[in-house]
Motif scaffolding. Sequence first.
Motif, PDB file in Angstrom:
ATOM      1  N   LEU A  65      46.267  29.203  38.434  1.00  0.00           N
ATOM      2  CA  LEU A  65      44.832  30.050  39.263  1.00  0.00           C
ATOM      3  C   LEU A  65      45.308  30.206  40.925  1.00  0.00           C
ATOM      4  O   LEU A  65      45.002  31.674  40.922  1.00  0.00           O
ATOM      5  N   ALA A  66      46.357  29.691  41.170  1.00  0.00           N
ATOM      6  CA  ALA A  66      46.462  30.003  42.561  1.00  0.00           C
ATOM      7  C   ALA A  66      47.301  31.313  42.247  1.00  0.00           C
ATOM      8  O   ALA A  66      47.423  32.605  43.382  1.00  0.00           O
ATOM      9  N   ALA A  67      48.261  31.600  41.123  1.00  0.00           N
ATOM     10  CA  ALA A  67      48.636  32.836  41.342  1.00  0.00           C
ATOM     11  C   ALA A  67      47.703  33.857  41.015  1.00  0.00           C
ATOM     12  O   ALA A  67      47.603  35.725  41.676  1.00  0.00           O
ATOM     13  N   LEU A  68      47.365  33.762  40.073  1.00  0.00           N
ATOM     14  CA  LEU A  68      45.944  35.207  39.537  1.00  0.00           C
ATOM     15  C   LEU A  68      44.921  35.065  40.892  1.00  0.00           C
ATOM     16  O   LEU A  68      44.485  36.062  41.018  1.00  0.00           O
ATOM     17  N   PHE A  69      44.668  33.721  41.443  1.00  0.00           N
ATOM     18  CA  PHE A  69      44.179  34.329  42.976  1.00  0.00           C
ATOM     19  C   PHE A  69      44.474  35.343  43.731  1.00  0.00           C
ATOM     20  O   PHE A  69      43.800  36.130  44.643  1.00  0.00           O
ATOM     21  N   VAL A  70      45.819  35.039  43.865  1.00  0.00           N
ATOM     22  CA  VAL A  70      45.978  36.207  45.312  1.00  0.00           C
ATOM     23  C   VAL A  70      46.476  37.639  44.519  1.00  0.00           C
ATOM     24  O   VAL A  70      46.089  37.863  45.547  1.00  0.00           O
ATOM     25  N   LEU A  71      46.976  37.372  43.261  1.00  0.00           N
ATOM     26  CA  LEU A  71      46.980  38.876  42.659  1.00  0.00           C
ATOM     27  C   LEU A  71      45.630  39.964  42.765  1.00  0.00           C
ATOM     28  O   LEU A  71      45.660  40.592  42.710  1.00  0.00           O
TER      29      LEU A  71
ATOM     30  N   ASN B 199      48.871  53.736  62.371  1.00  0.00           N
ATOM     31  CA  ASN B 199      49.793  52.281  62.084  1.00  0.00           C
ATOM     32  C   ASN B 199      48.737  51.084  61.969  1.00  0.00           C
ATOM     33  O   ASN B 199      49.534  50.204  61.174  1.00  0.00           O
ATOM     34  N   ALA B 200      48.273  51.212  63.163  1.00  0.00           N
ATOM     35  CA  ALA B 200      47.918  49.960  63.903  1.00  0.00           C
ATOM     36  C   ALA B 200      46.737  49.403  63.028  1.00  0.00           C
ATOM     37  O   ALA B 200      46.580  48.139  62.425  1.00  0.00           O
ATOM     38  N   PHE B 201      46.261  50.257  62.569  1.00  0.00           N
ATOM     39  CA  PHE B 201      44.772  49.834  60.968  1.00  0.00           C
ATOM     40  C   PHE B 201      44.911  49.528  59.964  1.00  0.00           C
ATOM     41  O   PHE B 201      44.839  48.466  59.964  1.00  0.00           O
ATOM     42  N   ILE B 202      46.414  50.249  59.452  1.00  0.00           N
ATOM     43  CA  ILE B 202      46.901  49.860  58.528  1.00  0.00           C
ATOM     44  C   ILE B 202      47.705  48.626  58.530  1.00  0.00           C
ATOM     45  O   ILE B 202      47.967  47.460  57.797  1.00  0.00           O
ATOM     46  N   PHE B 203      48.225  48.224  59.462  1.00  0.00           N
ATOM     47  CA  PHE B 203      48.456  46.602  59.652  1.00  0.00           C
ATOM     48  C   PHE B 203      47.713  45.838  59.388  1.00  0.00           C
ATOM     49  O   PHE B 203      47.977  44.686  59.902  1.00  0.00           O
ATOM     50  N   MET B 204      46.237  45.807  60.758  1.00  0.00           N
ATOM     51  CA  MET B 204      45.404  44.355  60.354  1.00  0.00           C
ATOM     52  C   MET B 204      44.889  44.654  58.947  1.00  0.00           C
ATOM     53  O   MET B 204      44.624  43.176  59.126  1.00  0.00           O
ATOM     54  N   SER B 205      44.737  45.486  58.652  1.00  0.00           N
ATOM     55  CA  SER B 205      44.543  45.282  57.325  1.00  0.00           C
ATOM     56  C   SER B 205      44.883  44.841  56.261  1.00  0.00           C
ATOM     57  O   SER B 205      44.520  44.380  55.289  1.00  0.00           O
ATOM     58  N   ALA B 206      46.076  44.407  56.690  1.00  0.00           N
ATOM     59  CA  ALA B 206      47.583  44.073  55.792  1.00  0.00           C
ATOM     60  C   ALA B 206      47.407  42.229  55.680  1.00  0.00           C
ATOM     61  O   ALA B 206      47.723  41.398  54.824  1.00  0.00           O
ATOM     62  N   ILE B 207      46.721  42.261  57.330  1.00  0.00           N
ATOM     63  CA  ILE B 207      47.438  40.888  57.355  1.00  0.00           C
ATOM     64  C   ILE B 207      46.580  39.450  56.490  1.00  0.00           C
ATOM     65  O   ILE B 207      46.594  38.905  56.362  1.00  0.00           O
ATOM     66  N   PRO B 208      45.053  40.006  56.560  1.00  0.00           N
ATOM     67  CA  PRO B 208      44.308  39.395  55.359  1.00  0.00           C
ATOM     68  C   PRO B 208      45.595  38.390  53.782  1.00  0.00           C
ATOM     69  O   PRO B 208      45.411  37.854  53.353  1.00  0.00           O
TER      70      PRO B 208
ATOM     71  N   LEU C 162      48.986  30.915  51.649  1.00  0.00           N
ATOM     72  CA  LEU C 162      48.122  29.558  51.700  1.00  0.00           C
ATOM     73  C   LEU C 162      48.284  28.999  50.442  1.00  0.00           C
ATOM     74  O   LEU C 162      48.464  28.073  50.064  1.00  0.00           O
ATOM     75  N   PHE C 163      48.896  30.251  49.421  1.00  0.00           N
ATOM     76  CA  PHE C 163      48.016  29.694  48.063  1.00  0.00           C
ATOM     77  C   PHE C 163      49.965  29.983  47.064  1.00  0.00           C
ATOM     78  O   PHE C 163      50.404  28.815  46.389  1.00  0.00           O
ATOM     79  N   GLN C 164      50.541  30.069  48.390  1.00  0.00           N
ATOM     80  CA  GLN C 164      52.910  30.535  47.530  1.00  0.00           C
ATOM     81  C   GLN C 164      53.467  29.541  47.301  1.00  0.00           C
ATOM     82  O   GLN C 164      54.226  29.080  46.162  1.00  0.00           O
ATOM     83  N   ARG C 165      53.014  28.350  47.893  1.00  0.00           N
ATOM     84  CA  ARG C 165      53.470  26.818  47.838  1.00  0.00           C
ATOM     85  C   ARG C 165      53.077  26.557  46.229  1.00  0.00           C
ATOM     86  O   ARG C 165      53.656  25.549  45.469  1.00  0.00           O
ATOM     87  N   TYR C 166      51.904  26.909  45.084  1.00  0.00           N
ATOM     88  CA  TYR C 166      51.755  26.665  44.479  1.00  0.00           C
ATOM     89  C   TYR C 166      52.014  26.940  42.901  1.00  0.00           C
ATOM     90  O   TYR C 166      52.080  26.943  41.833  1.00  0.00           O
TER      91      TYR C 166
END
Length: 299
Positions: A218-224, A267-276, A283-287
Amino acid sequence: MSSAVATPVIAPEIYDTKKMRRRRGSPDYVGIGLWIALGVTALLWFLPLYLMFMTSVKSKPDLNNLPMWSLPTSWEWGNYASAIDTGDFWTTAGNSLLVAIIKVPLGLAIAAAAAYALARIRFRGGRTVLMVIAIGSMVPVQIGLGPLFSTMLNLGLLDSLYGLILPYLAFGIPYQIFVLYGFFRGIPEELEESARIDGASTFRIFWQIILPLAKPALAALFVLDFVATWNEYAMATTLLRTQSNWTIPLAVQSFSTQHGTDYGPMNAFIFMSAIPVLIVYLLFQRYFVQGALAGAVKG
């Protein structure tokens, strides 16, 4: 008459000698190769982010005169403020976040319930249903854009964020069902039988036993799914017309079209859009590395 099997015992001095030979022996070429591969992969992943960030904090003279990987002579943090104002970042990011927060958990809940039903309920035509779902997960989005536009127009859901969620669910759920079906089939049925003996209902088994065991999947699917929803462009540009309803990909495309020479703010706009997306992954990679049945059966 019982026979005993003797277990060979390695003397401490022999064991220590073997350890010393391993330490003084030939290098571990496999381990070295793995570390090199890891380093190259990390560099390839980090380099675009580094270049994007360096470009986002440079002034136009620095961009014209300095190499792209060098530090700026003066840090232009105003590029981020300009990008937020020009690209209406908070509105578009809020729209993308609203769509992702509703679509991703809802899609996973529907897919998990459907996959569990297909994995545990025996009925005629079950394999056919699974095959249809598998085929549905392979249908390209592009071939359905025309009928999708007509359908949303007839339903009065064109240019609506909630109307965008419906096709996102329709195209995302089949793949998730197909993945979770194989995962649920690998869970021993003895776990459920033991719970039923204790009086647990089907819903309780699904909620308290199956879903906790399915956390890695579920964590892997959530991230993808979050990444795919956040970056989806084709359906968004087909269904959304008003700028106030735009999502991040539409805003990036508009920004690059209208302000393509303003490399710093762009590039500032694109960089900010990648942060979320990066935050969700962290948050989910440990699963990802957890065992599916870790702790499921007590000794």
